[in-house]
Design a protein around this motif. Structure first.
Motif, PDB file in Angstrom:
ATOM      1  N   ILE A   7     -29.084 100.804  85.952  1.00 51.63           N
ATOM      2  CA  ILE A   7     -28.777 100.708  84.520  1.00 51.63           C
ATOM      3  C   ILE A   7     -30.028 100.281  83.748  1.00 51.63           C
ATOM      4  O   ILE A   7     -30.616  99.233  84.035  1.00 51.63           O
ATOM      5  CB  ILE A   7     -27.647  99.693  84.283  1.00 51.63           C
ATOM      6  CG1 ILE A   7     -26.433 100.091  85.118  1.00 51.63           C
ATOM      7  CG2 ILE A   7     -27.288  99.586  82.818  1.00 51.63           C
ATOM      8  CD1 ILE A   7     -25.588  98.928  85.541  1.00 51.63           C
ATOM      9  N   GLY A   8     -30.409 101.090  82.767  1.00 48.11           N
ATOM     10  CA  GLY A   8     -31.557 100.757  81.920  1.00 48.11           C
ATOM     11  C   GLY A   8     -32.857 100.656  82.707  1.00 48.11           C
ATOM     12  O   GLY A   8     -33.093 101.416  83.639  1.00 48.11           O
ATOM     13  N   ILE A 229     -31.637  93.743  80.947  1.00 50.01           N
ATOM     14  CA  ILE A 229     -31.312  95.129  80.592  1.00 50.01           C
ATOM     15  C   ILE A 229     -31.241  95.226  79.063  1.00 50.01           C
ATOM     16  O   ILE A 229     -30.655  94.363  78.410  1.00 50.01           O
ATOM     17  CB  ILE A 229     -29.956  95.539  81.214  1.00 50.01           C
ATOM     18  CG1 ILE A 229     -30.052  95.463  82.749  1.00 50.01           C
ATOM     19  CG2 ILE A 229     -29.528  96.923  80.766  1.00 50.01           C
ATOM     20  CD1 ILE A 229     -28.713  95.509  83.462  1.00 50.01           C
ATOM     21  N   GLY A 230     -31.848  96.255  78.500  1.00 50.71           N
ATOM     22  CA  GLY A 230     -31.903  96.394  77.042  1.00 50.71           C
ATOM     23  C   GLY A 230     -30.513  96.509  76.422  1.00 50.71           C
ATOM     24  O   GLY A 230     -29.581  97.013  77.044  1.00 50.71           O
ATOM     25  N   MET A 234     -27.232  98.604  77.757  1.00 51.88           N
ATOM     26  CA  MET A 234     -26.055  97.826  78.145  1.00 51.88           C
ATOM     27  C   MET A 234     -24.847  98.273  77.332  1.00 51.88           C
ATOM     28  O   MET A 234     -23.743  98.417  77.860  1.00 51.88           O
ATOM     29  CB  MET A 234     -26.336  96.333  77.933  1.00 51.88           C
ATOM     30  CG  MET A 234     -25.248  95.431  78.430  1.00 51.88           C
ATOM     31  SD  MET A 234     -25.147  95.360  80.228  1.00 51.88           S
ATOM     32  CE  MET A 234     -26.123  93.889  80.532  1.00 51.88           C
ATOM     33  N   THR A 235     -25.061  98.523  76.026  1.00 48.42           N
ATOM     34  CA  THR A 235     -23.948  98.961  75.175  1.00 48.42           C
ATOM     35  C   THR A 235     -23.387 100.297  75.673  1.00 48.42           C
ATOM     36  O   THR A 235     -22.173 100.473  75.794  1.00 48.42           O
ATOM     37  CB  THR A 235     -24.418  99.104  73.705  1.00 48.42           C
ATOM     38  OG1 THR A 235     -25.051  97.885  73.314  1.00 48.42           O
ATOM     39  CG2 THR A 235     -23.256  99.377  72.774  1.00 48.42           C
ATOM     40  N   ASP A 236     -24.293 101.241  75.994  1.00 52.27           N
ATOM     41  CA  ASP A 236     -23.841 102.548  76.502  1.00 52.27           C
ATOM     42  C   ASP A 236     -23.032 102.372  77.778  1.00 52.27           C
ATOM     43  O   ASP A 236     -21.975 102.970  77.955  1.00 52.27           O
ATOM     44  CB  ASP A 236     -25.045 103.455  76.805  1.00 52.27           C
ATOM     45  CG  ASP A 236     -25.743 103.885  75.531  1.00 52.27           C
ATOM     46  OD1 ASP A 236     -25.148 103.690  74.444  1.00 52.27           O
ATOM     47  OD2 ASP A 236     -26.871 104.406  75.609  1.00 52.27           O
ATOM     48  N   TYR A 237     -23.574 101.549  78.655  1.00 47.90           N
ATOM     49  CA  TYR A 237     -22.909 101.319  79.935  1.00 47.90           C
ATOM     50  C   TYR A 237     -21.514 100.742  79.714  1.00 47.90           C
ATOM     51  O   TYR A 237     -20.530 101.217  80.291  1.00 47.90           O
ATOM     52  CB  TYR A 237     -23.760 100.362  80.780  1.00 47.90           C
ATOM     53  CG  TYR A 237     -23.055  99.859  82.012  1.00 47.90           C
ATOM     54  CD1 TYR A 237     -23.022 100.612  83.181  1.00 47.90           C
ATOM     55  CD2 TYR A 237     -22.396  98.626  81.997  1.00 47.90           C
ATOM     56  CE1 TYR A 237     -22.351 100.155  84.310  1.00 47.90           C
ATOM     57  CE2 TYR A 237     -21.725  98.161  83.119  1.00 47.90           C
ATOM     58  CZ  TYR A 237     -21.704  98.921  84.265  1.00 47.90           C
ATOM     59  OH  TYR A 237     -21.031  98.465  85.364  1.00 47.90           O
ATOM     60  N   GLY A 256     -28.496  90.880  78.720  1.00 45.12           N
ATOM     61  CA  GLY A 256     -29.128  91.782  79.675  1.00 45.12           C
ATOM     62  C   GLY A 256     -28.711  91.598  81.112  1.00 45.12           C
ATOM     63  O   GLY A 256     -29.329  92.160  82.017  1.00 45.12           O
ATOM     64  N   ASP A 257     -27.648  90.834  81.334  1.00 43.32           N
ATOM     65  CA  ASP A 257     -27.215  90.558  82.705  1.00 43.32           C
ATOM     66  C   ASP A 257     -25.889  91.283  82.950  1.00 43.32           C
ATOM     67  O   ASP A 257     -24.871  90.963  82.346  1.00 43.32           O
ATOM     68  CB  ASP A 257     -27.038  89.043  82.864  1.00 43.32           C
ATOM     69  CG  ASP A 257     -26.693  88.640  84.287  1.00 43.32           C
ATOM     70  OD1 ASP A 257     -25.793  89.274  84.877  1.00 43.32           O
ATOM     71  OD2 ASP A 257     -27.309  87.684  84.804  1.00 43.32           O
TER      72      ASP A 257
END
Ligand SMILES: [Zn+2]
Length: 393
Positions: A7-8, A229-230, A234-237, A256-257
């Motif tokens: 992720i990211g 993580i940006g 993170m939002t997309d995920y 970011g965690d």
């Protein structure tokens, strides 16, 4: 595991793949970052990239024999080392008669941990390779409060494994997870190997507390910083996995965690240990309830190391968000729900007169937790000193 599974972290992926493409691979690297940032899966993806027979577009192919073997955690030139302890599971299997166990005794458990999808239904499953230290200890049967070590026998094993050439003629790679758990005697044994490795040897140390790594080992590694993580990634995920939540707010708040993000996204109101602990600590502080503060400290000391660290990072977020409101930039307050509600009453108590010292007090506890401190004394003293600091405001 391919880079695209992570992720990211595009910056780190490019840095790592580019290094391989131009033939620049430092022989001892320290991947430094929290478990939830993806330091371990990045190390595995990096190893797979190096070992892949058909690299393309900055990623491993995922389908060559080498990639298959890495995916199964069975590549003969990729070795893993991690903290272990004498669990029942190990004692049953340990037939060699040696009293010290090594990672090899737990390699099947490690493969399960790395490969098995976790936490029930697919949608909410945390991706492969993202887990923390207490989850690992729980998985090997020593309980989430357990503490493993990387011992001298493990160091001997590593020296033995790296004493001969790779099976497949390419790189031979060690991924050591949590080198901060290495004891002095293991570190002394490994120094020479880390200093004068054979050709085409790569040691990747994956640490979330580099400060706690034995200095002689630390100084022989080159650090690769694994950042949070940006927010966009993170939002997309999160929006793909948890359609019902405010993904943007959780992404910001998780800092970011991915493990924190999952915990927040799955939050059911009954189980919010960090919030309850923080709120009750502050209530006791304002009431100058010394008996209560001591009890609070004893209760905090009884939690798992990982839960304690989680509480500290949660508290640091609450302090930071409160301070943002105090200094007039509430849009930088990323808390939501009842955390935000709490801050609307709490923020005036966090201001220029105490913010720095409050933060350093929380950070001090986090650091001491990495060093096996006596947690009862640590948390009782901490609760009393926070009480003084918060009332100073
Ligand atoms: Zn491949």
């Amino acid at each position: 595991m391919r880079f695209s599974d992570i992720i990211g972290q595009n910056g780190v992926k490019e840095l790592l793949s580019h290094g391989v493409d131009i033939g620049h691979i430092s022989h001892a690297q320290l991947f430094a970052g929290r478990c939830g940032y993806g330091a371990l899966p990045l190390a595995v993806a990096y190893a797979q990239y190096i070992l892949c027979e058909n690299r393309r577009d900055g990623d491993s192919c995922g389908v060559c024999p080498s990639c298959y073997k890495v995916a199964a955690m069975e590549h003969p030139d990729l070795h893993f080392s991690f903290p272990v302890s004498n669990s029942e599971f190990v004692i049953k299997r340990n037939t060699s008669g040696s009293s010290e166990i090594t990672s090899d005794s737990l390699i099947e458990k490690w493969r399960e941990m790395m490969n098995v999808c976790r936490d029930g239904d697919m949608q909410n499953t945390i991706p492969q390779g993202y887990f923390n230290e207490s989850e690992w200890y729980e998985h090997i049967g020593i309980g989430k409060n357990g503490q493993g070590i990387i011992n001298r026998s493990e160091a001997y094993e590593i020296i033995r494994k790296f004493g001969y050439k790779s099976y497949e003629g390419g790189y031979k790679i060690l991924i050591m997870w949590l080198p901060e758990r290495m004891n002095d005697s293991a570190a002394n044994k490994l120094l020479k190997l880390f200093e004068e490795p054979a050709e085409k040897t790569l040691f990747i140390l994956v640490s979330q507390s580099p400060d706690a790594i034995i200095k002689t080992i630390l100084s022989r590694t080159q650090t690769v910083n694994i950042p949070p993580i940006g927010v966009e990634d993170m939002t997309d995920y999160l929006s793909a996995r948890f359609p019902g939540i405010d993904a943007g707010a959780v992404a910001k708040s998780s800092q970011g965690d991915i493990l924190s993000a999952h915990a927040m996204a799955e939050d059911n109101d009954e189980d919010d240990t960090n919030f309850n602990m923080f709120a009750s600590l502050m209530r006791l502080c304002f009431a100058v309830n010394h008996t209560g503060l001591i009890e609070w400290g004893e209760n905090a000391a009884s939690l798992s190391r990982e839960a304690q660290k989680d509480f500290i990072s949660y508290s640091l977020r609450m302090l930071r968000d409160s301070y943002m409101v105090t200094v007039g930039v509430p849009q930088l307050n990323y808390s939501f729900g009842r955390h935000a509600q709490f801050i609307t009453r709490f923020f005036p108590f966090v201001n220029n007169s105490n913010i720095e010292i409050l933060i350093s007090e929380f950070e001090r506890v986090a650091l001491e937790l990495s060093f096996n401190a006596n947690t009862k004394i640590l948390f009782v003293h901490f609760a009393l000193s926070i009480s003084k600091l918060i009332r100073k405001a």
